[in-house]
Design a protein around this motif. Sequence first.
Motif, mmCIF file in Angstrom:
data_model
loop_
_atom_site.group_PDB
_atom_site.id
_atom_site.type_symbol
_atom_site.label_atom_id
_atom_site.label_comp_id
_atom_site.label_asym_id
_atom_site.label_seq_id
_atom_site.Cartn_x
_atom_site.Cartn_y
_atom_site.Cartn_z
ATOM 1 N N PRO A 81 32.235 32.171 35.513
ATOM 2 C CA PRO A 81 32.836 30.881 35.174
ATOM 3 C C PRO A 81 32.753 29.887 36.330
ATOM 4 C CG PRO A 81 34.547 32.451 35.748
ATOM 5 C CD PRO A 81 33.247 33.220 35.778
ATOM 6 N N ALA A 82 32.988 28.648 35.983
ATOM 7 C CA ALA A 82 33.161 27.613 37.009
ATOM 8 C C ALA A 82 34.656 27.300 37.043
ATOM 9 C CB ALA A 82 32.350 26.374 36.660
ATOM 10 N N PRO A 83 35.438 28.124 37.745
ATOM 11 C CA PRO A 83 36.896 27.983 37.686
ATOM 12 C C PRO A 83 37.373 26.720 38.400
ATOM 13 C CG PRO A 83 36.269 29.651 39.298
ATOM 14 C CD PRO A 83 35.004 29.215 38.636
ATOM 15 N N PRO A 84 38.596 26.283 38.068
ATOM 16 C CA PRO A 84 39.170 25.134 38.777
ATOM 17 C C PRO A 84 39.168 25.386 40.284
ATOM 18 C CG PRO A 84 40.542 25.758 36.911
ATOM 19 C CD PRO A 84 39.501 26.831 37.051
ATOM 20 N N ASP A 85 38.956 24.335 41.038
ATOM 21 C CA ASP A 85 38.804 24.470 42.486
ATOM 22 C C ASP A 85 39.785 23.530 43.198
ATOM 23 O OD1 ASP A 85 37.833 25.149 44.974
ATOM 24 O OD2 ASP A 85 36.067 23.866 44.831
ATOM 25 N N LEU A 109 35.195 27.327 46.955
ATOM 26 C CA LEU A 109 35.364 28.776 47.070
ATOM 27 C C LEU A 109 36.007 29.414 45.840
ATOM 28 C CD1 LEU A 109 36.567 28.968 50.778
ATOM 29 C CD2 LEU A 109 34.329 29.648 49.863
ATOM 30 N N ALA A 110 36.202 28.650 44.768
ATOM 31 C CA ALA A 110 36.871 29.203 43.592
ATOM 32 C C ALA A 110 36.066 30.352 42.985
ATOM 33 C CB ALA A 110 37.108 28.108 42.553
ATOM 34 N N MET A 111 34.757 30.214 42.930
ATOM 35 C CA MET A 111 33.941 31.280 42.381
ATOM 36 C C MET A 111 34.018 32.526 43.261
ATOM 37 S SD MET A 111 29.869 31.418 41.509
ATOM 38 C CE MET A 111 29.437 31.619 43.243
ATOM 39 N N ALA A 112 34.027 32.350 44.562
ATOM 40 C CA ALA A 112 34.136 33.487 45.480
ATOM 41 C C ALA A 112 35.450 34.225 45.258
ATOM 42 C CB ALA A 112 34.030 33.009 46.930
ATOM 43 N N ARG A 113 36.516 33.487 45.012
ATOM 44 C CA ARG A 113 37.799 34.144 44.749
ATOM 45 C C ARG A 113 37.752 34.906 43.428
ATOM 46 N NH1 ARG A 113 39.750 29.343 47.301
ATOM 47 N NH2 ARG A 113 39.949 28.275 45.289
ATOM 48 N N TRP A 114 37.084 34.335 42.435
ATOM 49 C CA TRP A 114 36.936 35.034 41.154
ATOM 50 C C TRP A 114 36.155 36.332 41.347
ATOM 51 C CZ3 TRP A 114 32.650 36.368 38.125
ATOM 52 C CH2 TRP A 114 32.941 36.797 36.825
ATOM 53 N N LEU A 115 35.083 36.275 42.125
ATOM 54 C CA LEU A 115 34.298 37.476 42.398
ATOM 55 C C LEU A 115 35.107 38.517 43.157
ATOM 56 C CD1 LEU A 115 30.720 36.188 43.309
ATOM 57 C CD2 LEU A 115 31.328 37.722 41.435
ATOM 58 N N ASP A 116 35.992 38.079 44.041
ATOM 59 C CA ASP A 116 36.866 39.020 44.740
ATOM 60 C C ASP A 116 37.669 39.842 43.732
ATOM 61 O OD1 ASP A 116 36.033 38.240 47.247
ATOM 62 O OD2 ASP A 116 37.737 36.898 47.611
ATOM 63 N N GLY A 117 38.157 39.167 42.692
ATOM 64 C CA GLY A 117 38.908 39.870 41.661
ATOM 65 C C GLY A 117 38.043 40.876 40.912
ATOM 66 N N GLN A 118 36.787 40.520 40.648
ATOM 67 C CA GLN A 118 35.869 41.427 39.963
ATOM 68 C C GLN A 118 35.549 42.646 40.835
ATOM 69 O OE1 GLN A 118 34.841 40.928 36.685
ATOM 70 N NE2 GLN A 118 36.395 39.324 36.862
ATOM 71 N N VAL A 119 35.414 42.422 42.127
ATOM 72 C CA VAL A 119 35.148 43.528 43.060
ATOM 73 C C VAL A 119 36.343 44.488 43.080
ATOM 74 C CG1 VAL A 119 34.831 44.106 45.507
ATOM 75 C CG2 VAL A 119 33.518 42.234 44.478
ATOM 76 N N ALA A 120 37.550 43.946 43.077
ATOM 77 C CA ALA A 120 38.748 44.792 43.064
ATOM 78 C C ALA A 120 38.824 45.597 41.770
ATOM 79 C CB ALA A 120 40.003 43.928 43.238
ATOM 80 N N GLU A 121 38.466 44.980 40.641
ATOM 81 C CA GLU A 121 38.468 45.694 39.362
ATOM 82 C C GLU A 121 37.441 46.819 39.362
ATOM 83 O OE1 GLU A 121 38.118 43.201 35.929
ATOM 84 O OE2 GLU A 121 39.769 41.889 36.547
ATOM 85 N N LEU A 122 36.277 46.570 39.979
ATOM 86 C CA LEU A 122 35.252 47.612 40.052
ATOM 87 C C LEU A 122 35.765 48.807 40.846
ATOM 88 C CD1 LEU A 122 32.175 48.150 39.340
ATOM 89 C CD2 LEU A 122 31.776 47.682 41.762
ATOM 90 N N ALA A 123 36.432 48.549 41.960
ATOM 91 C CA ALA A 123 36.960 49.639 42.783
ATOM 92 C C ALA A 123 37.959 50.477 41.998
ATOM 93 C CB ALA A 123 37.605 49.069 44.050
ATOM 94 N N GLU A 124 38.778 49.805 41.195
ATOM 95 C CA GLU A 124 39.756 50.529 40.372
ATOM 96 C C GLU A 124 39.038 51.354 39.302
ATOM 97 O OE1 GLU A 124 43.585 49.576 37.455
ATOM 98 O OE2 GLU A 124 42.776 48.021 38.771
ATOM 99 N N LEU A 125 38.054 50.760 38.643
ATOM 100 C CA LEU A 125 37.288 51.471 37.621
ATOM 101 C C LEU A 125 36.596 52.701 38.202
ATOM 102 C CD1 LEU A 125 35.897 51.733 34.822
ATOM 103 C CD2 LEU A 125 34.159 50.136 35.669
ATOM 104 N N ALA A 126 36.065 52.565 39.411
ATOM 105 C CA ALA A 126 35.297 53.652 40.022
ATOM 106 C C ALA A 126 36.152 54.876 40.307
ATOM 107 C CB ALA A 126 34.636 53.167 41.311
ATOM 108 N N ARG A 127 37.461 54.728 40.318
ATOM 109 C CA ARG A 127 38.336 55.869 40.562
ATOM 110 C C ARG A 127 38.601 56.693 39.300
ATOM 111 N NH1 ARG A 127 40.772 52.064 44.258
ATOM 112 N NH2 ARG A 127 42.243 51.334 42.669
#
Length: 202
Positions: A118-122, A128-146
């Motif tokens: 997405p192009a989130p509100p900035d 850096l809004a997209m980078a923050r969104w990706l940070d959330g996706q990375v955290a979700e991946l780490a949780e899924l991987a467990r």
Amino acid sequence: MYAKQYEITLPADYDMRIIRKRVADGGHVLDDRAGLGLKAYAVRERGVDGSPVNQYAPFYLWNDTGAMAHFLAGGGFQNIIRDFGRPAVHHWTGVACHAGPARGASPAAASRLLTPVPAPPDPGGTGLAMARWLDGQVAELAELARRDGVHTAALAVDPHRWQLMRFVLWRDAAPDTAGAERYRVLHLSAPGLDALPEGRAW
């Protein structure tokens, strides 16, 4: 880390035993391919796991982009071109990768989820809004991987289409996740599995 996949969609009445034999006979060829993290020999079969198509769809994680380029243009990809024509090759820049609890097992299944970035509100106009969104996706991946049954989980982005790709190898069946394609894995070549990044790719 770099991800790529090509999808060869086959006729509805195609005998998928042909693909199974192809992998059984030749899947070992990349078991020691320099620069390759892993290749999952993935298939979808019409009517299985909700698939509407028969499809041969190998998925790769590369540790070395030069080795990937050589495979595509200098030797390795020619058998696909010879037998099926030249398919479009999708590719994504690696964002994160995790080993799961089932890393020591041979994966039998995989799932792939494609999500528009997405192009989130900035607020504040930092860019850096997209980078923050990706940070959330990375955290979700780490949780899924467990989760029990996860072999490897990877996240990558296509900055041309702004599309996020999540690919997961599973020891057993892939769960039925909304919007995700599910595959059977016929063989895994993983010469550079231990060299794949653990966590964020940068």
